[in-house]
Write an enzyme that holds these catalytic residues in place. Structure first.
Site, PDB file in Angstrom:
ATOM      1  N   CYS A 167       0.818  -1.217   0.000  1.00 40.05           N
ATOM      2  CA  CYS A 167       0.000   0.000   0.000  1.00 40.05           C
ATOM      3  C   CYS A 167       0.849   1.263   0.000  1.00 40.05           C
ATOM      4  O   CYS A 167       0.482   2.270  -0.618  1.00 40.05           O
ATOM      5  CB  CYS A 167      -0.946  -0.009   1.185  1.00 40.05           C
ATOM      6  N   HIS A 170      -1.952   0.436   7.006  1.00 38.36           N
ATOM      7  CA  HIS A 170      -2.342   0.801   5.642  1.00 38.36           C
ATOM      8  C   HIS A 170      -1.975   2.257   5.385  1.00 38.36           C
ATOM      9  O   HIS A 170      -1.802   3.053   6.318  1.00 38.36           O
ATOM     10  CB  HIS A 170      -3.844   0.592   5.469  1.00 38.36           C
ATOM     11  N   ASP A 220      -8.149   5.626  -2.121  1.00 42.51           N
ATOM     12  CA  ASP A 220      -7.254   4.516  -1.815  1.00 42.51           C
ATOM     13  C   ASP A 220      -6.861   3.809  -3.103  1.00 42.51           C
ATOM     14  O   ASP A 220      -7.635   3.017  -3.659  1.00 42.51           O
ATOM     15  CB  ASP A 220      -7.941   3.536  -0.871  1.00 42.51           C
TER      16      ASP A 220
END
Length: 664
Positions: A407, A451, A467
């Protein structure tokens, strides 16, 4: 009790067992050589007990003492701090075994043991430690009781039974103190141990950092909602924002660390929930956007994160209210815009060129963002915990060569391109998702849920979250990390014994969930019962009651406890025996105890020899008792009570320190 007398064998046995039980939980926090010190000292003391060795001399004890201090300093690098302080305390606790000759030494060891058990709660405050700590406390109490026993034939089991009984009798008082005694802040503080706060979010991020964190199954926090549980893909727990890029690493700028009240407006439905956070050594408090809390020492920073004045060094319970649809900063100052457009002067030319092309093709910011998400979704990008090493131009290398990452790779690359296209943007670091516990209706968020995502800004609209990882690996956001990994990547490969790896086994997973639910209840209702929560609970309990009712109820509770403890209905009903019991207690206070099954006449004659100054009165009392008890005539108790009063007056006020026959 004469403190200079030798330690009874029964007490010594319990003290050695107690020392082992106290020391074992600290082994993970002690220098490895201290294990050998403990085993060596214990073995030596056992040999002394068996009369196969003598006590060490003053020189050897001094050498061991100095060596222990030097060893702690070399192992911990300091004599200050929780790790070093606990090691020194355990070292003193262990070394005391070698010079434990008299009952006075045993008392010092017992008090050190109680203090060590308390220090253990600074390292571990879970339910398992709370239950385990009852064992060393019971053994220490048994050792303390054994010190009061002078007969060599005293049974070890009797001391343990009495210790257990005393602990049970202390439970009501403990509950009263827990419920009503106000919680006070500690009067002292120590730096946290070196093994805390290592695994977790940092205030800077390189592309591979998040992948390293996601190999850890350590618990970050638990959260329970007052209303319906949000969907998994809505659980974005903000911890901090990173708005400074040096070409390799994202970090917080000086502006992000300032305490400024951000401009935002509440919109949409409110979410209320509470979080029990594990110690992290960091001041950030994870929360859903945009969050407010009532904790006095927590502030909302200018990037909307919640930050505490001091690091979270122990389990923390806090309540939060969030507005996910809130409008955030529709206007930005020039300084804030410059900071969120900051890029190194050189580097990553391909990414800058792509950003310029996107800016020409998509003049609207939202369209540009959608184009980037479509690019991540359509092109062969891969989500992996084992990303390849990137070159000097890390953004270019990731976007156009490796196309494999975690991520942090996607969030960092998207933020770079948005800034290069003239869109203010920043990286948000925190956690995403969490494991739902159906028994307790809460989510457990662990370090592998760490994350990173992106915030970009639109004039008149404010900050919006996006995201890019969800475009590449939607399973990561919808179901969690384990489902998003490729077939050739094993979940928690570095933790082969973690129960989380075996969630496919129903019986094991059910047991794990039940135990986790117990731990969460312990943390929330026991460790979290302090301060504001204590006031709220007591206010609900006693709402509408006046002071007279409250104190009257408290007096009634205390009276019931006194009846239960002292059990007056079990006292001697025979009036003659009650007077004789008083006679026994009088002599016991002065060092003479009646032996088991010893006749009244034999006890009185032994007492007359023991106390010659009071012998005449003792024998007169005995003769009156025998006549009253065995003559078969109805006689008054007055003469017997008169003899007892005279005897009390003849004894000195201070208790006698002369050794009893048993102690001789």
């Amino acid at each position: 009790m004469n403190l200079n007398l030798p330690i009874p064998r029964t007490s010594l046995i319990w003290l050695l067992i107690a020392q082992a039980l106290v020391t074992v939980p600290f082994l993970a926090h002690l220098p490895f050589w201290m294990i050998g010190l403990w085993l060596g000292c214990t073995a030596w003391r056992v040999q002394v007990l068996r009369m196969r060795a003598d006590y060490p001399g003053t020189l050897l004890k001094s050498v061991l003492f100095v060596a222990t201090i030097a060893g702690v300093f070399l192992s911990r690098g300091s004599l200050v701090g929780l790790d070093a302080g606990a090691s020194l305390l355990l070292g003193a606790f262990i070394l005391k075994t070698l010079e434990m000759r008299t009952r006075r030494d045993a008392l010092v060891l017992i008090f050190l043991g109680f203090f060590c058990v308390s220090v253990g709660y600074l390292f571990e405050d879970g339910l398992l430690w709370g239950l385990y700590s009852l064992l060393p406390v019971s053994m220490l109490l048994a050792g303390l009781i054994g010190l009061q026993q002078s007969l060599p034939t005293s049974k070890a089991s009797g001391s343990l039974k009495l210790a257990a009984k005393l602990m049970l009798q202390a439970v009501p008082l403990m509950l009263l103190l827990f419920l009503f005694f106000p919680r006070l802040e500690p009067l002292w503080s120590l730096p946290q141990p070196s093994n805390k706060g290592i695994t977790g979010l940092s205030d800077n991020m390189a592309p591979g950092d998040m992948a390293d964190i996601s190999r850890s199954a350590a618990l970050a926090f638990r959260a329970s909602f007052d209303g319906p549980m949000p969907a998994q893909n809505q659980l974005y727990w903000r911890a901090l924002t990173l708005d400074q890029f040096d070409g390799r690493r994202w970090s917080q700028s000086g502006k992000a660390m300032r305490i400024e009240i951000p401009d935002w407006q509440k919109r949409g439905d409110e979410r209320s929930y509470s979080i029990v956070m594990e110690p992290s050594g960091r001041p950030w408090l994870p929360a859903l956007d945009i969050a407010e809390t009532t904790l006095a020492d927590v502030r909302q920073m200018n990037d909307f994160r919640l930050q505490r004045r001091h690091p979270v060094d122990q389990t923390l319970l806090y309540s939060v209210h969030s507005w996910p649809q809130a409008i955030r900063e529709t206007q930005l100052s020039e300084a804030t815009q410059r900071q969120n457009l900051q890029l190194p002067a050189r580097g990553n030319p391909q990414s800058r060129e792509w950003a310029a092309d996107l800016n020409r093709r998509y003049p609207r910011v939202d369209a540009l963002v959608d184009a980037m998400l479509a690019h991540f979704s359509d092109e062969p990008y891969h989500y992996t915990l084992k990303p390849p090493i990137l070159g000097a131009d890390s953004i270019d290398d990731f976007l156009f060569n490796s196309r494999s990452g975690f991520c942090a790779h996607y969030a960092g690359a998207m933020t770079f391109v948005l800034r290069a296209a003239g869109v203010p943007a920043r990286v948000v670091a925190g956690y995403q998702g969490g494991e739902l516990n159906p028994e307790g209706h809460y989510v457990s968020v662990r370090q592998f849920d760490a994350h990173a995502w992106v915030e970009y800004w639109r004039p008149g609209i404010g900050w919006r979250s996006v995201d890019p990882t969800a475009a590449v690996a939607p399973l990561r956001v919808e179901q969690g990390l384990e489902q998003a990994l490729a077939a050739n990547e094993e979940f928690l490969a570095d933790s082969p014994f973690s129960a989380l790896r075996y969630r496919n086994l129903p019986w094991l997973n059910s047991f794990r969930m039940s135990w986790d639910n117990l731990n969460y209840g312990w943390q929330r209702w026991v460790l979290g019962y302090q301060g504001r929560q204590q006031v709220q609970v007591l206010s609900r309990w006693f709402a509408g009651f006046d002071g007279v009712v409250f104190f009257g109820g408290a007096a009634a509770v205390i009276a019931l406890l006194a009846l239960w403890l002292f059990k007056p209905w079990q006292r001697e009903n025979d009036p003659q025996l009650r007077v004789f019991k008083s006679f026994e207690r009088l002599l016991a206070r002065h060092g003479l105890h009646r032996r088991e099954a010893e006749a009244a006449q034999a006890f009185s004659q032994r007492a007359a020899l023991r106390f010659p100054a009071q012998a005449e009165l003792i024998l007169a009392f005995s003769a009156e008792f025998e006549a009253l008890r065995y003559a078969g005539q109805r006689r008054s108790l007055m003469p017997l009570r008169r003899h007892l009063r005279q005897l009390r007056r003849r004894f000195p006020w201070r208790f006698s320190t002369i050794k009893t026959m048993e102690e001789r």
